[in-house]
Write an enzyme that holds these catalytic residues in place. Sequence first.
Site, PDB file in Angstrom:
ATOM      1  N   LEU A 187      10.443 -20.875  -4.381  1.00 20.48           N
ATOM      2  CA  LEU A 187       9.467 -19.960  -3.770  1.00 20.48           C
ATOM      3  C   LEU A 187       8.101 -20.032  -4.457  1.00 20.48           C
ATOM      4  CD1 LEU A 187       9.006 -17.357  -1.890  1.00 20.48           C
ATOM      5  CD2 LEU A 187       9.565 -16.039  -3.949  1.00 20.48           C
ATOM      6  N   HIS A 247       2.337   3.275  -8.990  1.00 20.19           N
ATOM      7  CA  HIS A 247       2.169   1.845  -9.256  1.00 20.19           C
ATOM      8  C   HIS A 247       3.344   1.311 -10.078  1.00 20.19           C
ATOM      9  CE1 HIS A 247      -1.684   2.223  -7.481  1.00 20.19           C
ATOM     10  NE2 HIS A 247      -2.248   2.863  -8.489  1.00 20.19           N
ATOM     11  N   ASP A 282       0.825  -1.212   0.000  1.00 20.11           N
ATOM     12  CA  ASP A 282       0.000   0.000   0.000  1.00 20.11           C
ATOM     13  C   ASP A 282       0.861   1.265   0.000  1.00 20.11           C
ATOM     14  OD1 ASP A 282      -2.355   1.403  -0.010  1.00 20.11           O
ATOM     15  OD2 ASP A 282      -2.738   1.182   2.141  1.00 20.11           O
TER      16      ASP A 282
HETATM   17  C1  IPE Z   1      -5.454  -2.773  -0.221  1.00 19.70           C
HETATM   18  O1  IPE Z   1      -5.124  -1.435  -0.343  1.00 19.70           O
HETATM   19  C2  IPE Z   1      -5.418  -3.429  -1.555  1.00 19.70           C
HETATM   20  C3  IPE Z   1      -4.112  -3.601  -2.162  1.00 19.70           C
HETATM   21  C4  IPE Z   1      -2.957  -3.265  -1.637  1.00 19.70           C
HETATM   22  C5  IPE Z   1      -4.111  -4.237  -3.445  1.00 19.70           C
HETATM   23  P1  IPE Z   1      -6.236  -0.291  -0.519  1.00 19.70           P
HETATM   24  O2  IPE Z   1      -5.499   0.980  -0.596  1.00 19.70           O
HETATM   25  O3  IPE Z   1      -7.137  -0.634  -1.621  1.00 19.70           O
HETATM   26  O4  IPE Z   1      -7.056  -0.416   0.860  1.00 19.70           O
HETATM   27  P2  IPE Z   1      -7.886   0.668   1.657  1.00 19.70           P
HETATM   28  O5  IPE Z   1      -8.891   1.232   0.711  1.00 19.70           O
HETATM   29  O6  IPE Z   1      -6.928   1.703   2.129  1.00 19.70           O
HETATM   30  O7  IPE Z   1      -8.481  -0.085   2.800  1.00 19.70           O
HETATM   31  C1  IPE Z   2      -1.567   0.225  -3.298  1.00 24.10           C
HETATM   32  O1  IPE Z   2      -1.360   1.590  -3.358  1.00 24.10           O
HETATM   33  C2  IPE Z   2      -1.755  -0.398  -4.641  1.00 24.10           C
HETATM   34  C3  IPE Z   2      -3.120  -0.839  -4.914  1.00 24.10           C
HETATM   35  C4  IPE Z   2      -4.136  -0.767  -4.103  1.00 24.10           C
HETATM   36  C5  IPE Z   2      -3.358  -1.420  -6.214  1.00 24.10           C
HETATM   37  P1  IPE Z   2      -2.570   2.603  -3.366  1.00 24.10           P
HETATM   38  O2  IPE Z   2      -2.929   2.890  -4.759  1.00 24.10           O
HETATM   39  O3  IPE Z   2      -3.671   2.136  -2.493  1.00 24.10           O
HETATM   40  O4  IPE Z   2      -1.871   3.879  -2.727  1.00 24.10           O
HETATM   41  P2  IPE Z   2      -2.504   4.904  -1.703  1.00 24.10           P
HETATM   42  O5  IPE Z   2      -3.044   4.096  -0.552  1.00 24.10           O
HETATM   43  O6  IPE Z   2      -3.585   5.625  -2.425  1.00 24.10           O
HETATM   44  O7  IPE Z   2      -1.363   5.776  -1.307  1.00 24.10           O
HETATM   45 MG    MG Z   3      -4.112   2.382  -0.543  1.00 25.13          MG
END
Ligand code: IPE
Ligand code: IPE
Ligand code: MG
Length: 245
Positions: A137, A43, A26
């Site tokens: 792995l 990303h 995240d």
């Molecule tokens: C969880 O992160 C999903 C992934 C890392 C793929 P999100 O950013 O989507 O989760 P919330 O919305 O903060 O709970």
């Molecule tokens: C995690 O990073 C990746 C996915 C959920 C695909 P985010 O896109 O949720 O990044 P933030 O949480 O908005 O910073």
């Molecule tokens: Mg996020």
Amino acid sequence: MFKWVNPKTKIEAELSVPEHVAIIMDGNGRWAKKRGLPRIMGHREGMKSIREAVRTAQELGIRSLTLYAFSTENWTRPEEEVSFLMKLPKQFLETDLKELHEQNVRVLVAGDTSKLPRETREAVDEARERTVANTGLNLVFALNYGGRDELVQAMRSIAVDVQSGSVRADDIDDRMIGERLMTHVQDVDLVIRTSGEQRLSNFLLWQSAYAELHFTEVLWPEFKREHFVEAIESYNARTRRFGGV
Ligand code: IPE
Ligand code: IPE
Ligand code: MG
């Protein structure tokens, strides 16, 4: 066991290594925002951290690494972001599958791949098929994955067997449910979540029943080997009791 010298304390330690580590990757969006870049650049940068995490997992001797790449709730994001995220698995596998295969890594996917764009689905299917016999792995990508969705699918499949008479309601136990989950991997020992959020966001609800949780403020694109090892160190400081004493 993994031999490790803590760079701060210079103390050498033998770390016991969790078998199954799962990471909620995240903070990509915030990483990009901090730099005045569009979210998708976060990303893209995050892919480098995936590579490094896979290398580190191999170095440490971790058995299975599950990476949360796209949740069943992530479809609610702006279309442009969703479509970018959907292209990443293919891009990643185009550049990395050969090397992963050579390193004996087995690529697996958890999640409902039937909803993915065809090109993405074909790329992940090819990776699964090519590496199916590999014994190194286990690298599990959670793609269009939701812990609740996974449990719904498992319950449906059991219900079908109950209806046909091949399973009795009394036979349903946690082993049977576990075997019908998409991941087919063992329980999670350690869940790591980056970016400071402290929640599971529908990740591996069943498999994390007794997982240790490690939260770090580091954003996913900045998550490097040292942060991974830090999480393993923190795991080593825990006493897992599994309800016992
Ligand atoms: C969880 O992160 C999903 C992934 C890392 C793929 P999100 O950013 O989507 O989760 P919330 O919305 O903060 O709970
Ligand atoms: C995690 O990073 C990746 C996915 C959920 C695909 P985010 O896109 O949720 O990044 P933030 O949480 O908005 O910073
Ligand atoms: Mg996020």
